[in-house]
Write an enzyme that holds these catalytic residues in place. Structure first.
Site, PDB file in Angstrom:
ATOM      1  N   CYS A  27       3.692  21.025   7.357  1.00 44.92           N
ATOM      2  CA  CYS A  27       4.821  21.789   7.879  1.00 44.92           C
ATOM      3  C   CYS A  27       5.548  21.030   8.985  1.00 44.92           C
ATOM      4  O   CYS A  27       6.715  21.269   9.239  1.00 44.92           O
ATOM      5  CB  CYS A  27       4.332  23.129   8.400  1.00 44.92           C
ATOM      6  N   SER A  57     -14.293  -0.072   5.011  1.00 44.94           N
ATOM      7  CA  SER A  57     -13.681   0.120   6.325  1.00 44.94           C
ATOM      8  C   SER A  57     -14.762   0.225   7.393  1.00 44.94           C
ATOM      9  O   SER A  57     -15.802   0.840   7.168  1.00 44.94           O
ATOM     10  CB  SER A  57     -12.846   1.409   6.310  1.00 44.94           C
TER      11      SER A  57
END
Lengths: 421, 135
Positions: free
Chosen positions: A345, A219
């Protein structure tokens, strides 16, 4: 970055330029481009704008020269030949091309793939996709330290295995897989070894010959190069063949059609050349920063746990669980630090990171984790400031935490019957 | 995920953080949620002889919305009778804090915490709540 959530909310990002920008400690997500890389790229946007595939005039030739120099620089870092480098749009495409391309080409002979449960989503999702095409995939669990179990890997590879895909360095926990040992196993059993080295290339020494690597994904933006460019190393001897994913003019020896983005190729090449020259010094710099940070944290905070093996890891990554403090709540208290949380979350699932769970990190600890990434431009002052901010936030939140209170009172949290919700 | 100003305010200046002695007869304790789910709330009420909640404290393990929800309800229950406090609905909490849909469970947990604290208090004081007496 799958499974991770970033610190700043959209509103905060909009807050404007008078607010100081958070200190960047998320180098596994992406890196700023090195100004030397930008400098190398600049002429290829304006003066040397030719199509590198044009054969009839100088414009084409000078672009082609830029691209081919870059190809050699990219190959040089991993002891490969320039002709073994295929440019792609990034590591996600490289992973797709390597896994699907090889699997489909050899389908009639071998139809089994082995990978790890802690691989990047673009590897796992490609494998899932291939299962739908009739391939069989083994998703191997990892040990508690995040490393592959070599005995289990050896058992999993059969004479039907076409490809083993194991990442060089994990994006969440930074552990370095033993590629040389894995390569030896694959070679012995006649399976190709593909390795997603988005987080490893330019950070740790890699040698495709010594390690028997057949395919490697690279990358640009993880090594201070441009976004939108990557590469796939494809071994020539013995030759690895694959079906292309993108069809067209037959560029990149038919493996990846499309006009090459010359400035991006040049940028990736320059980024690779800098990594080769500076890897040793950079490793020393990052190790010193990492140790300084951990000493400061450990001096003031008890019950901080490192996720992933302590020895076999890149120095620029720390994945820490701050017991009794929920990760997203913690990130809210350190808004001036740009880090990632292993607690998901914010997603509807309430599931913590699949990588941490694969390590057997207890769910409650997985919810308390932060990924802190250091890099080339991180300073000691930033590290000290970050450590102090984290210490203050954790101390404040532990004072607010019922779990911390119970632990201090000697109550075993596991002995409580918690309601599921 | 953008936090509302009210959530940020409660997170940065949490009201009534702390603990009462859970063995005190005037104290009711509610402990809800689970560490594995990423949210645990402890809400405590101190009830006067007149049956009015005179003080409340909380401790919460969770995200900013969970902390804000519990901080808010400690303010809301003070001065209320047990029945009044028990009538607080999660929707009121969510609306007041402008919680986004993915954070509604934080307000549900806060409502559960109030109910659990009241139930604990009542169980210490005979069968005012038949459910608590039987359970």
């Amino acid at each position: 970055m799958s499974g991770m959530t970033t610190t700043a909310t959209k509103d905060e990002r909009r807050m404007g330029s008078n607010e100081p920008r958070p200190i960047y400690l998320d180098y596994q997500a992406t890196t700023p481009m090195d100004p030397r890389v930008l400098q190398a790229m600049m002429p290829y946007f304006t003066e040397k704008f030719g199509n590198p595939h044009s054969r009839n005039h100088l414009h084409g030739w000078e672009s082609e020269e830029g691209v081919e120099t870059a190809r050699a620089q990219i190959a040089d870092l991993i002891n490969a030949d320039a002709r073994e480098i295929v440019f792609t749009s990034g590591a996600t495409e490289s992973n797709n091309l390597a896994i699907a391309g090889v699997a489909r080409f050899y389908k009639d002979r071998r139809n089994h793939i082995v990978t790890l449960v802690t691989e990047h989503k673009c590897v796992l999702d490609t494998c899932r996709h291939l299962e739908g095409e009739g391939f069989e995939v083994t998703y191997l669990p990892v040990r508690q330290d995040g490393l592959v179990d070599l005995a289990a890997l050896e058992q999993a590879i059969s004479e039907r295995t076409v490809l083993v895909s194991v990442m060089g360095v994990n994006n969440e926990i930074g552990v370095i897989q033993p590629l040389a040992e894995i390569g030896r196993l694959c070679r012995a059993k006649g399976a190709f070894l593909h390795t997603d080295c988005a987080q490893a290339y330019g950070k740790v020494p890699l040698d495709v010959e010594a390690m028997n690597i057949d395919l490697m994904s690279i990358s640009g933006h993880k090594i201070y190069g441009p976004k939108g460019i990557g590469a796939l190393y494809v071994r020539r001897k013995p030759r690895v063949r694959m079906q292309a994913l993108i069809h067209g003019g037959g560029q990149e020896r038919g493996m990846r059609s499309g006009t090459l983005p010359t400035p991006l190729c040049v940028g990736l090449g320059e980024a690779a050349a800098i990594c080769k020259r500076e890897m040793e010094a950079e490793t020393a710099h990052l190790s010193a920063l990492r140790d300084r940070f951990m000493e400061r944290i450990n001096a003031r905070l008890p019950e901080v746990f490192l996720n992933g093996d302590a020895a076999h890891r890149i120095p620029g990554n720390l994945n820490l669980s701050f017991a009794y403090v929920e990760g997203e709540g913690l990130m809210m208290g350190i808004k001036d630090l740009a880090v990632s949380s292993g607690s998901a979350c914010t997603s509807a699932s309430l599931e913590p990171s699949y990588v941490l769970r694969a390590l057997g990190v207890e769910e409650e600890l997985a919810h308390t984790s932060l990924r802190i990434g250091f890099g080339r431009f991180t300073t000691e002052a930033e590290i000290d400031y970050a450590a102090d901010r984290i210490i203050a936030a954790v101390q404040k939140l532990r004072e607010m935490s019922p779990l911390w209170e119970m632990a201090q009172a000697g109550i075993d949290i596991k002995s409580i019957q918690w309601a599921a919700h | 995920m953008a936090y509302s100003e009210k959530v940020v305010d409660h997170y940065e200046n949490p009201r009534n953080v702390g603990s009462f002695d859970k063995n005190d007869g005037a104290v009711g304790t509610g402990l809800v949620g689970a560490p594995a789910c990423g949210d645990v709330m402890k809400l405590q009420i101190k009830v006067g002889a007149d049956g009015i909640i005179e003080d409340a404290k909380f401790k919460t393990f969770g995200c900013g919305s969970a902390i804000a929800s519990s901080s808010l309800v400690t303010e809301w229950v003070k001065g209320k009778t047990l029945d009044e406090a028990a009538s607080i609905r999660n929707t009121q909490i969510a609306q007041h804090l402008a919680l986004p849909p993915v954070k509604i469970h934080c307000s549900v947990l806060a409502e559960d915490a109030i109910k659990a604290a009241i139930e604990d208090y009542r169980s210490k004081h005979g069968a005012a709540d038949p459910k608590a007496a039987n359970g």
